[in-house]
Scaffold this motif. Sequence first.
Motif, PDB file in Angstrom:
ATOM      1  N   PHE A  13       0.839  -1.201   0.000  1.00 33.42           N
ATOM      2  CA  PHE A  13       0.000   0.000   0.000  1.00 33.42           C
ATOM      3  C   PHE A  13       0.874   1.251   0.000  1.00 33.42           C
ATOM      4  CE2 PHE A  13      -2.061   3.517   2.201  1.00 33.42           C
ATOM      5  CZ  PHE A  13      -3.220   3.661   1.443  1.00 33.42           C
ATOM      6  N   SER A  14       1.916   1.235   0.809  1.00 35.74           N
ATOM      7  CA  SER A  14       2.835   2.372   0.876  1.00 35.74           C
ATOM      8  C   SER A  14       3.450   2.659  -0.489  1.00 35.74           C
ATOM      9  CB  SER A  14       3.928   2.083   1.911  1.00 35.74           C
ATOM     10  OG  SER A  14       4.885   3.109   1.948  1.00 35.74           O
ATOM     11  N   ALA A  16       2.176   1.700  -3.511  1.00 34.10           N
ATOM     12  CA  ALA A  16       1.133   2.099  -4.456  1.00 34.10           C
ATOM     13  C   ALA A  16       0.682   3.536  -4.221  1.00 34.10           C
ATOM     14  CB  ALA A  16      -0.059   1.147  -4.345  1.00 34.10           C
ATOM     15  N   TYR A  17       0.586   3.943  -2.961  1.00 33.46           N
ATOM     16  CA  TYR A  17       0.158   5.319  -2.678  1.00 33.46           C
ATOM     17  C   TYR A  17       1.168   6.324  -3.198  1.00 33.46           C
ATOM     18  CZ  TYR A  17      -1.105   9.607  -0.310  1.00 33.46           C
ATOM     19  OH  TYR A  17      -1.423  10.926  -0.062  1.00 33.46           O
ATOM     20  N   ARG A  18       2.442   6.058  -2.993  1.00 33.92           N
ATOM     21  CA  ARG A  18       3.474   6.968  -3.498  1.00 33.92           C
ATOM     22  C   ARG A  18       3.456   7.024  -5.026  1.00 33.92           C
ATOM     23  NH1 ARG A  18       5.590   5.257   1.417  1.00 33.92           N
ATOM     24  NH2 ARG A  18       6.992   6.724   2.498  1.00 33.92           N
ATOM     25  N   LEU A  20       0.707   6.537  -6.951  1.00 31.44           N
ATOM     26  CA  LEU A  20      -0.564   7.014  -7.495  1.00 31.44           C
ATOM     27  C   LEU A  20      -1.086   8.299  -6.859  1.00 31.44           C
ATOM     28  CD1 LEU A  20      -2.295   3.510  -7.649  1.00 31.44           C
ATOM     29  CD2 LEU A  20      -1.335   4.787  -9.582  1.00 31.44           C
ATOM     30  N   GLU A  25      -7.170   4.410  -5.050  1.00 27.83           N
ATOM     31  CA  GLU A  25      -6.561   3.698  -6.172  1.00 27.83           C
ATOM     32  C   GLU A  25      -5.451   2.768  -5.692  1.00 27.83           C
ATOM     33  OE1 GLU A  25      -5.470   5.961  -9.604  1.00 27.83           O
ATOM     34  OE2 GLU A  25      -7.192   7.293  -9.407  1.00 27.83           O
ATOM     35  N   ALA A  26      -4.743   3.170  -4.647  1.00 25.85           N
ATOM     36  CA  ALA A  26      -3.691   2.315  -4.090  1.00 25.85           C
ATOM     37  C   ALA A  26      -4.294   1.024  -3.544  1.00 25.85           C
ATOM     38  CB  ALA A  26      -2.930   3.055  -2.998  1.00 25.85           C
ATOM     39  N   GLU A  27      -5.404   1.136  -2.837  1.00 27.83           N
ATOM     40  CA  GLU A  27      -6.064  -0.061  -2.305  1.00 27.83           C
ATOM     41  C   GLU A  27      -6.516  -0.978  -3.444  1.00 27.83           C
ATOM     42  OE1 GLU A  27      -7.943   0.868   2.004  1.00 27.83           O
ATOM     43  OE2 GLU A  27      -9.060   1.709   0.322  1.00 27.83           O
ATOM     44  N   THR A  57       3.999  -2.547  -9.095  1.00 27.89           N
ATOM     45  CA  THR A  57       4.546  -1.377  -9.791  1.00 27.89           C
ATOM     46  C   THR A  57       4.013  -1.299 -11.211  1.00 27.89           C
ATOM     47  OG1 THR A  57       6.566  -1.410  -8.463  1.00 27.89           O
ATOM     48  CG2 THR A  57       6.659  -0.242 -10.560  1.00 27.89           C
ATOM     49  N   CYS A  60       0.488  -0.171 -11.271  1.00 25.04           N
ATOM     50  CA  CYS A  60       0.441   1.278 -11.031  1.00 25.04           C
ATOM     51  C   CYS A  60       0.834   2.053 -12.281  1.00 25.04           C
ATOM     52  CB  CYS A  60       1.351   1.650  -9.866  1.00 25.04           C
ATOM     53  SG  CYS A  60       0.739   1.134  -8.254  1.00 25.04           S
TER      54      CYS A  60
END
Length: 289
Positions: A13-14, A16-18, A20, A25-27, A57, A60
């Motif tokens: 999650f960490s 994906a959040y960075r 996106l 969307e990260a979830e 990645t 994403c």
Amino acid sequence: MALEFEAQRPRLFSLAYRMLGSAAEAEDAVQDTYLKWHGALREEISNPSAWLAKVLTNLCLNRLTSARVRRERYVGPWLPEPVRTDGGVLGPLETAEQRDSVSLAVLVLMERLTPAERACVVLRDAFEYSHREIAEVLDVSEAGARQTYRRAKQHLAEGRPRFDSAPAPQTELLQSFLAAAAEGSLGKLEALLAEEVVAWSDGGGKVRAAIRPVYGPNNVARFLLGVLARFGEGFELAFAEVNGAATVLAREDGQLTAAATVEGEHGRITGIRILRNPDKLAFLAAQTG
């Protein structure tokens, strides 16, 4: 396999959040990664952590391509979704560099990068991947990964405001800002604002917000006092650490309706970012109860 994946979920999650700038969307990207993990042949995966990071990645990267089109059509200034970080949801944020990597300001700057450039910066700076490891994730040569990273860092440096390197204590600035705003004093508020101050307000066309950035001390001060004047009874303020920075959360009748943070130099505020879009506040609202 499910337990093994769940142990990796916070890290994924960490990441994906960075990549996106969106918690929702990260979830979704993490969940899509789980589906691929669930359907994979376990005996073919020698390094689960590396395999999951590569799959995520690339998911994403695909999402960033379509997200760019949506953000070009976005109503008003676009800001990342805020995430409360004092619980470690984005990993350790013990240093100034780590906090800076998830700040709203840096995540906005990351929008300048191509998807591949963004991946290089996130993997290298936040997760300490070597250029060889990044090359394996992106299926490029090590030299290509190194060049992409160098180019991305140059773009980020060019996009940063050219202030002197004397950052003001952010929490103190935010408290002074709120005190002046609560008094309704235009003069006191202006005195806290740097000449180059800019205010961004993200309502996404769903709530009332400025559809363009507001520039200059007088304009920003008047804009902020106007925003506060619209809040009625049942209005409450609270502080929380959001994206590595002190942030004021505004609630109306118990519902989170805004999150605001400031940036400063030499004791004056240079930037104000206000999240008003209810869709973007949903994740933060769930975190804060």
